[in-house]
Design a protein around this motif. Sequence first.
Motif, PDB file in Angstrom:
ATOM      1  N   UNK A 172     -20.439  17.105 -22.406  1.00  0.00           N
ATOM      2  CA  UNK A 172     -20.870  16.617 -21.086  1.00  0.00           C
ATOM      3  C   UNK A 172     -19.776  15.840 -20.365  1.00  0.00           C
ATOM      4  N   UNK A 173     -18.510  16.103 -20.679  1.00  0.00           N
ATOM      5  CA  UNK A 173     -17.412  15.349 -20.084  1.00  0.00           C
ATOM      6  C   UNK A 173     -17.487  15.380 -18.557  1.00  0.00           C
ATOM      7  N   UNK A 174     -17.453  14.207 -17.929  1.00  0.00           N
ATOM      8  CA  UNK A 174     -17.447  14.028 -16.469  1.00  0.00           C
ATOM      9  C   UNK A 174     -18.785  14.346 -15.805  1.00  0.00           C
ATOM     10  N   UNK A 175     -19.821  14.524 -16.594  1.00  0.00           N
ATOM     11  CA  UNK A 175     -21.131  14.818 -16.014  1.00  0.00           C
ATOM     12  C   UNK A 175     -21.613  13.676 -15.133  1.00  0.00           C
ATOM     13  N   UNK A 176     -21.368  12.427 -15.544  1.00  0.00           N
ATOM     14  CA  UNK A 176     -21.803  11.277 -14.745  1.00  0.00           C
ATOM     15  C   UNK A 176     -21.130  11.264 -13.374  1.00  0.00           C
ATOM     16  N   UNK A 177     -19.877  11.700 -13.325  1.00  0.00           N
ATOM     17  CA  UNK A 177     -19.182  11.754 -12.039  1.00  0.00           C
ATOM     18  C   UNK A 177     -19.813  12.798 -11.129  1.00  0.00           C
ATOM     19  N   UNK A 178     -20.185  13.932 -11.690  1.00  0.00           N
ATOM     20  CA  UNK A 178     -20.843  14.981 -10.908  1.00  0.00           C
ATOM     21  C   UNK A 178     -22.147  14.452 -10.318  1.00  0.00           C
ATOM     22  N   UNK A 179     -22.954  13.798 -11.161  1.00  0.00           N
ATOM     23  CA  UNK A 179     -24.234  13.242 -10.711  1.00  0.00           C
ATOM     24  C   UNK A 179     -24.006  12.164  -9.655  1.00  0.00           C
ATOM     25  N   UNK A 180     -23.017  11.312  -9.895  1.00  0.00           N
ATOM     26  CA  UNK A 180     -22.732  10.224  -8.953  1.00  0.00           C
ATOM     27  C   UNK A 180     -22.342  10.780  -7.586  1.00  0.00           C
ATOM     28  N   UNK A 181     -21.464  11.768  -7.552  1.00  0.00           N
ATOM     29  CA  UNK A 181     -21.019  12.339  -6.270  1.00  0.00           C
ATOM     30  C   UNK A 181     -22.198  12.907  -5.489  1.00  0.00           C
TER      31      UNK A 181
ATOM     32  N   UNK B 270     -15.951   1.838   0.378  1.00  0.00           N
ATOM     33  CA  UNK B 270     -15.431   1.726   1.749  1.00  0.00           C
ATOM     34  C   UNK B 270     -16.554   1.802   2.776  1.00  0.00           C
ATOM     35  N   UNK B 271     -17.510   2.691   2.560  1.00  0.00           N
ATOM     36  CA  UNK B 271     -18.606   2.822   3.522  1.00  0.00           C
ATOM     37  C   UNK B 271     -19.519   1.599   3.482  1.00  0.00           C
ATOM     38  N   UNK B 272     -19.676   0.980   2.316  1.00  0.00           N
ATOM     39  CA  UNK B 272     -20.428  -0.277   2.247  1.00  0.00           C
ATOM     40  C   UNK B 272     -19.750  -1.338   3.112  1.00  0.00           C
TER      41      UNK B 272
ATOM     42  N   UNK C 114     -16.882  14.243  -1.123  1.00  0.00           N
ATOM     43  CA  UNK C 114     -17.727  13.976  -2.283  1.00  0.00           C
ATOM     44  C   UNK C 114     -18.201  15.282  -2.926  1.00  0.00           C
ATOM     45  N   UNK C 115     -18.587  16.243  -2.088  1.00  0.00           N
ATOM     46  CA  UNK C 115     -19.034  17.537  -2.615  1.00  0.00           C
ATOM     47  C   UNK C 115     -17.895  18.255  -3.326  1.00  0.00           C
ATOM     48  N   UNK C 116     -16.719  18.237  -2.730  1.00  0.00           N
ATOM     49  CA  UNK C 116     -15.553  18.875  -3.336  1.00  0.00           C
ATOM     50  C   UNK C 116     -15.209  18.222  -4.676  1.00  0.00           C
ATOM     51  N   UNK C 117     -15.238  16.893  -4.711  1.00  0.00           N
ATOM     52  CA  UNK C 117     -14.936  16.173  -5.948  1.00  0.00           C
ATOM     53  C   UNK C 117     -15.963  16.482  -7.025  1.00  0.00           C
ATOM     54  N   UNK C 118     -17.236  16.413  -6.659  1.00  0.00           N
ATOM     55  CA  UNK C 118     -18.293  16.666  -7.631  1.00  0.00           C
ATOM     56  C   UNK C 118     -18.254  18.070  -8.188  1.00  0.00           C
TER      57      UNK C 118
ATOM     58  N   UNK D 109      -9.637  10.008  -8.576  1.00  0.00           N
ATOM     59  CA  UNK D 109     -10.394  10.658  -7.506  1.00  0.00           C
ATOM     60  C   UNK D 109     -11.048   9.616  -6.609  1.00  0.00           C
ATOM     61  N   UNK D 110     -11.825  10.087  -5.633  1.00  0.00           N
ATOM     62  CA  UNK D 110     -12.188   9.242  -4.496  1.00  0.00           C
ATOM     63  C   UNK D 110     -13.638   8.750  -4.460  1.00  0.00           C
ATOM     64  N   UNK D 111     -14.482   9.257  -5.355  1.00  0.00           N
ATOM     65  CA  UNK D 111     -15.919   9.052  -5.159  1.00  0.00           C
ATOM     66  C   UNK D 111     -16.313   7.579  -5.052  1.00  0.00           C
TER      67      UNK D 111
END
Length: 303
Positions: free
Chosen positions: A157-166, A57-59, A141-145, A49-51
């Motif tokens: 809690x699988x992938x919870x960190x990705x949700x929070x990060x997005x 890239x924005x940095x 980012x919203x779609x991914x999260x 995924x892209x998050x």
Amino acid sequence: MTYTKKLFGGIDMTWKRLLILSVAAGVISGGLLCIPFLEDTSFTDNGASYEWWIFLAIIIITNCKKPLEAACKTFVFFLISQPLIYLVQVPFCWLHWGIFSYYPPWFLQTLLTFPGAFLGWFVTKKKWYSLLILSPMLALLALTGMGYLHGVLYQPPWHLLTVIFCAAVMFVLVFGIFEDKKLRAAGCILNVALLGVFFFMSVYGQPHAVSNICPKADSDAALDPNVNYTAVSSDEDVVRLHYEEKGIPQGWQAEFYKRGTAQLTFTGDDGSVLVYDVSFGDNFDINFKLAEKKTASPEQTGE
């Protein structure tokens, strides 16, 4: 200068730093994908995924002085980092060099980073149109999260960190790039709206998995394609049924909403009956088993 302001405009993004970042991003991402116990966790999501790539890239873009510089450096970043992800995995993946068969779609997306970064550089102007330019990345980012949140609700809690990060990155971008209070407020409102929209599109009331009913056409347990069936689920909280006429694949589809077991009964217009025991368990495992099969009598078939 706050840390976020420094991150998005306070770094001298020299070519040397860009090359180091490119190699590090590719090697770290590929290395994480090689660690078995990290498979299908937040630490390997960046391989699919892209998050993280949006964030990096924005940095790069916001630390360039001209739009052409942003386009060139962002393109080179992806041109180096993406193949490296696959190269690192070659010795550890059963496909070996064949893993590069997954790269062509990413290469096409790499080509698109040149015009995308050129346009994206104008977020540094910090005007109303800058927020408009940033909005597709916020939406992605919203779609991914929210997509990962759907899985978290099924198997926490699988992938919870990705949700929070997005979600966190969406607000970090708004506060890190913009200084005007009105633009920040507009950005926050946009973020909340995007998260809400994609929550209802991707999470609320959506099945966790969809499966064909006995997809093997040569199986004794398969539905007869020449017979019209009515179908009933014994527990629609676990699984619901619908017939897909135009989509791919066509035919009867089972939609699973929570763990559990149920019976699916199909009654044909020829009088035949098939009953399946179905279970939906951990890791989205779906199991079908034919529990009962009644064939139509000659009177029912008209023979």
